[in-house]
Design a protein around this motif. Structure first.
Motif, mmCIF file in Angstrom:
data_model
loop_
_atom_site.group_PDB
_atom_site.id
_atom_site.type_symbol
_atom_site.label_atom_id
_atom_site.label_comp_id
_atom_site.label_asym_id
_atom_site.label_seq_id
_atom_site.Cartn_x
_atom_site.Cartn_y
_atom_site.Cartn_z
ATOM 1 N N ALA A 18 0.851 -1.195 0.000
ATOM 2 C CA ALA A 18 0.000 0.000 0.000
ATOM 3 C C ALA A 18 0.880 1.236 0.000
ATOM 4 C CB ALA A 18 -0.933 0.003 1.218
ATOM 5 N N GLY A 19 0.274 2.364 -0.312
ATOM 6 C CA GLY A 19 0.966 3.639 -0.281
ATOM 7 C C GLY A 19 -0.032 4.767 -0.103
ATOM 8 N N GLY A 20 0.064 5.504 0.983
ATOM 9 C CA GLY A 20 -0.894 6.565 1.259
ATOM 10 C C GLY A 20 -1.943 6.136 2.259
ATOM 11 N N ILE A 21 -2.693 7.104 2.751
ATOM 12 C CA ILE A 21 -3.624 6.875 3.854
ATOM 13 C C ILE A 21 -4.758 5.933 3.450
ATOM 14 C CG2 ILE A 21 -5.327 7.999 5.352
ATOM 15 C CD1 ILE A 21 -3.462 10.441 5.422
ATOM 16 N N ILE A 22 -5.407 6.198 2.324
ATOM 17 C CA ILE A 22 -6.572 5.395 1.944
ATOM 18 C C ILE A 22 -6.183 3.962 1.622
ATOM 19 C CG2 ILE A 22 -8.336 5.056 0.166
ATOM 20 C CD1 ILE A 22 -9.158 7.142 2.121
ATOM 21 N N SER A 23 -5.191 3.769 0.768
ATOM 22 C CA SER A 23 -4.833 2.399 0.402
ATOM 23 C C SER A 23 -4.305 1.625 1.596
ATOM 24 C CB SER A 23 -3.816 2.389 -0.744
ATOM 25 O OG SER A 23 -2.589 2.948 -0.347
ATOM 26 N N SER A 24 -3.633 2.302 2.519
ATOM 27 C CA SER A 24 -3.164 1.617 3.732
ATOM 28 C C SER A 24 -4.331 1.218 4.621
ATOM 29 C CB SER A 24 -2.201 2.526 4.506
ATOM 30 O OG SER A 24 -1.008 2.744 3.779
ATOM 31 N N ALA A 25 -5.296 2.122 4.774
ATOM 32 C CA ALA A 25 -6.480 1.800 5.574
ATOM 33 C C ALA A 25 -7.223 0.607 4.975
ATOM 34 C CB ALA A 25 -7.397 3.008 5.666
ATOM 35 N N LEU A 26 -7.385 0.611 3.654
ATOM 36 C CA LEU A 26 -8.076 -0.494 2.985
ATOM 37 C C LEU A 26 -7.311 -1.804 3.139
ATOM 38 C CD1 LEU A 26 -9.148 1.299 -0.315
ATOM 39 C CD2 LEU A 26 -10.642 0.638 1.577
ATOM 40 N N ASP A 27 -5.998 -1.731 3.098
ATOM 41 C CA ASP A 27 -5.196 -2.944 3.260
ATOM 42 C C ASP A 27 -5.279 -3.460 4.692
ATOM 43 O OD1 ASP A 27 -3.583 -4.653 1.556
ATOM 44 O OD2 ASP A 27 -1.926 -4.207 2.918
ATOM 45 N N GLY A 28 -5.396 -2.543 5.651
ATOM 46 C CA GLY A 28 -5.605 -2.973 7.037
ATOM 47 C C GLY A 28 -6.942 -3.675 7.214
ATOM 48 N N ILE A 29 -7.977 -3.144 6.572
ATOM 49 C CA ILE A 29 -9.293 -3.788 6.619
ATOM 50 C C ILE A 29 -9.218 -5.167 5.974
ATOM 51 C CG2 ILE A 29 -11.663 -3.647 5.768
ATOM 52 C CD1 ILE A 29 -11.358 -0.558 5.946
ATOM 53 N N ARG A 30 -8.515 -5.253 4.865
ATOM 54 C CA ARG A 30 -8.352 -6.538 4.177
ATOM 55 C C ARG A 30 -7.703 -7.560 5.111
ATOM 56 N NH1 ARG A 30 -4.331 -9.113 1.077
ATOM 57 N NH2 ARG A 30 -5.065 -10.189 -0.790
ATOM 58 N N ALA A 31 -6.662 -7.142 5.837
ATOM 59 C CA ALA A 31 -6.005 -8.046 6.777
ATOM 60 C C ALA A 31 -6.969 -8.485 7.871
ATOM 61 C CB ALA A 31 -4.781 -7.359 7.384
ATOM 62 N N ALA A 32 -7.785 -7.544 8.354
ATOM 63 C CA ALA A 32 -8.757 -7.880 9.394
ATOM 64 C C ALA A 32 -9.792 -8.878 8.882
ATOM 65 C CB ALA A 32 -9.440 -6.609 9.892
ATOM 66 N N GLU A 33 -10.227 -8.701 7.634
ATOM 67 C CA GLU A 33 -11.178 -9.647 7.045
ATOM 68 C C GLU A 33 -10.571 -11.046 6.961
ATOM 69 O OE1 GLU A 33 -14.110 -7.299 4.046
ATOM 70 O OE2 GLU A 33 -12.011 -7.388 3.406
ATOM 71 N N PHE A 34 -9.320 -11.136 6.538
ATOM 72 C CA PHE A 34 -8.667 -12.438 6.464
ATOM 73 C C PHE A 34 -8.509 -13.063 7.858
ATOM 74 C CE2 PHE A 34 -6.894 -11.228 2.184
ATOM 75 C CZ PHE A 34 -7.465 -12.294 1.503
ATOM 76 N N LEU A 35 -8.207 -12.226 8.834
ATOM 77 C CA LEU A 35 -8.081 -12.747 10.200
ATOM 78 C C LEU A 35 -9.412 -13.315 10.682
ATOM 79 C CD1 LEU A 35 -6.069 -11.202 13.098
ATOM 80 C CD2 LEU A 35 -8.381 -12.018 13.511
ATOM 81 N N LEU A 36 -10.499 -12.586 10.415
ATOM 82 C CA LEU A 36 -11.824 -13.072 10.823
ATOM 83 C C LEU A 36 -12.154 -14.401 10.144
ATOM 84 C CD1 LEU A 36 -13.855 -9.728 10.772
ATOM 85 C CD2 LEU A 36 -13.277 -11.078 12.786
#
Length: 530
Positions: free
Chosen positions: A508-526
């Protein structure tokens, strides 16, 4: 029915109250037949060949019984369903051990928020300090040149974005982008970010937004600990079993979201020692260029410059075929300032920062050249070679600046001529600059590419090369030179239960893409808990 109408031009100075009449004219109906109007997007068309216009996209509501004479107009379409995918159907997801989120930048904050909203207990740790203490440490560095190794522009609550322009632009097409922006607004960001084509928050408001996010997380039951550095990852049979904080406290967990940012060199080294697969990644390095904002306004707006227009921006690129390189501007900050953001002791790094009003007298942007992995890794494929490459030039900039965190600087025209700048250099840079030959601040191929690229920029944007423009070195933290390899399940390919994300993972790069990638990681964890 709800209809979307695009490409509605509005002259600067004309109010948005005219939008219903303009939309009705495109539809071929009367304004009274529009029962509701919602602005979806606002952009500025400021091509220099004609007067600037604000361009709107709106959604209007009209009765199903009304006939739309111009329904076949290309600007009219059925309004899309803008509902945001939600995780709220997943409630009270439990694990034997609560997951740990490492890092409180955009990726870490939104990963923790997504998990906590799903009813999962979360521990969020951050090696740096909370915003109020962090601001004091950063200002101490800018004012007295005291470097705080664990509390600076890169480490601490909110990540590097806390001291930036707060841009929310992203090329990622993801329906959750709207949820991220809406969350920012709920935390105190301006509502304009929901419609602006190039939204930004500004460092002054972003700091408050980050604090409100912390409070929201705590209300959801998330435990947050600052000054808590993950110094070790405990791995057993290729799976996470825990982490160590500050070299002494062991936390048992079988799931870790790793959102460490791109400046945690020591964390990369530890991960490599623990068998986590890392690979080198291409990135970019260069300099910061600074102009008077009034000059950029004059170049971009020409005779149509006026108080109803925002501070002008630019995006410039140049291909250098003779060197097989690309030069481009990056993270342009209208009305901003250039800041020192050292991440290592005795190293100089530059970045740009703006407040929400963007009312400073200068405009700045990174001007960078692409760096390939073979520029620093050669045939060794050493995953950490990119870290050493950028540290080399950051340490060199420190020495060129006099060894006290002043940055080396040079007028743009002098950089092109190959001569040292004489006299005082006028710049916004904190903590200060000294005149120095910037052709010694970067690899020779990068210097040559930048000189050719800057010359090309002046053809595309006449007036870019001027006696008033200043270059400041060095810009090295454009993106991570390391990637933490992950599989299709979002986990490290070598250590189960480790979910790398954000800029530090190289995805990721930047605030939005980083936030989205964090959400993606959380979805995979769930999903891994099911």
């Amino acid at each position: 029915m709800r209809l979307k109408i695009t490409d509605i031009p509005v002259m600067p100075g004309d109010g948005e109250e005219n939008l219903p009449a303009l939309a009705a004219d495109i539809l071929g109906i009367s304004p009274e037949e529009i029962s509701g109007l919602e602005i979806m997007r606002k952009s500025l068309d400021a091509r220099r060949s004609r007067p600037p216009l604000f361009i709107y996209a709106v959604v209007v509501s009209v009765s199903d019984s009304i006939i739309i004479p111009n329904i076949k107009d290309r600007r009219i379409s059925k309004a899309p369903d803008l509902s945001v995918p939600s995780n709220h159907l997943r409630k009270s997801v439990l694990t034997e051990r609560r997951p740990v989120v490492v890092g409180s930048g955009p990726a870490g904050l939104f990963a923790a928020l997504f998990l906590a909203s799903a009813g999962m207990p979360v521990l969020l740790i951050e090696r740096g300090r909370a915003v109020p203490e962090r601001i004091r440490d950063v200002e101490d560095f800018w004012g007295r040149r005291h470097f705080h190794p664990e509390s600076h522009v890169h480490f601490g609550e909110g990540g590097a974005g806390t001291f930036s322009d707060g841009k929310l632009t992203s090329r990622v097409k993801n329906p959750l982008t709207a949820w991220v922006k809406k969350t920012f607004v709920e935390m105190g960001a301006p509502t304009d970010i929901l419609i602006d084509a190039k939204p930004h928050i500004g460092t002054d408001r972003l700091r408050g937004v980050v604090v409100q996010m912390r409070r929201r997380l705590q209300e959801l039951g998330c435990e947050i600990r600052f000054d808590a550095k993950m110094t070790d990852l405990i791995v057993h049979q290729e799976a996470v079993t825990g982490i160590v904080i500050n070299g002494k406290e062991e936390i048992a967990t079988d799931r870790v979201i790793l959102a460490i940012g791109q400046s945690a060199d020591d964390s990369y080294e530890m991960l490599l020692d623990r068998g986590v697969r890392l690979v080198p990644k291409a990135f970019a390095v260069g300099l910061r260029v600074e102009h008077p904002q009034a000059l950029i306004n004059e170049i971009q707006y020409g005779p149509w410059i006026g108080p109803d227009l925002p501070p002008a921006e630019y995006v410039l690129t140049a291909r250098i075929p003779t060197l097989d390189r690309s030069v481009y501007t990056f993270c342009m900050c209208p009305g901003g300032r250039v800041i020192g953001c050292s991440a290592i002791e005795k190293g100089v790094i530059t970045n740009g920062m703006s407040v929400s009003l963007r009312d400073g007298v200068f405009a700045n942007s990174a001007v960078v050249v692409n760096i390939r992995t073979d520029d620093f890794a050669g045939k060794s494929f050493d995953p950490l070679s990119g870290l050493r490459f950028r540290r080399q030039w950051e340490a060199g900039a420190y020495d060129l600046g006099g060894g006290n965190y002043s940055a080396p600087a040079q007028r743009l025209v002098d950089f092109l001529r190959g001569c040292l700048t004489e006299g005082k250099i006028k710049t916004s840079y904190l903590p200060g600059v000294v005149s120095a030959p910037l052709d010694r601040a970067l690899p020779r191929f990068a210097v040559e590419a930048l000189q050719k690229g800057l010359t090309a920029f002046n053809v595309k944007m006449p007036g870019f090369i001027t006696e008033e423009a200043v270059l400041i070195g060095v810009e090295t933290r454009t993106s991570s030179p390391v990637r933490i390899v992950r599989g299709e399940d979002g986990q490290s390919v070598s250590v189960r239960g480790l979910f790398p994300c954000g800029e530090g993972a190289g995805y990721a790069g930047g605030i939005i893409s980083s936030a989205l990638d964090g959400i993606r990681a959380a979805e995979f964890l769930l999903k891994s808990c099911q």
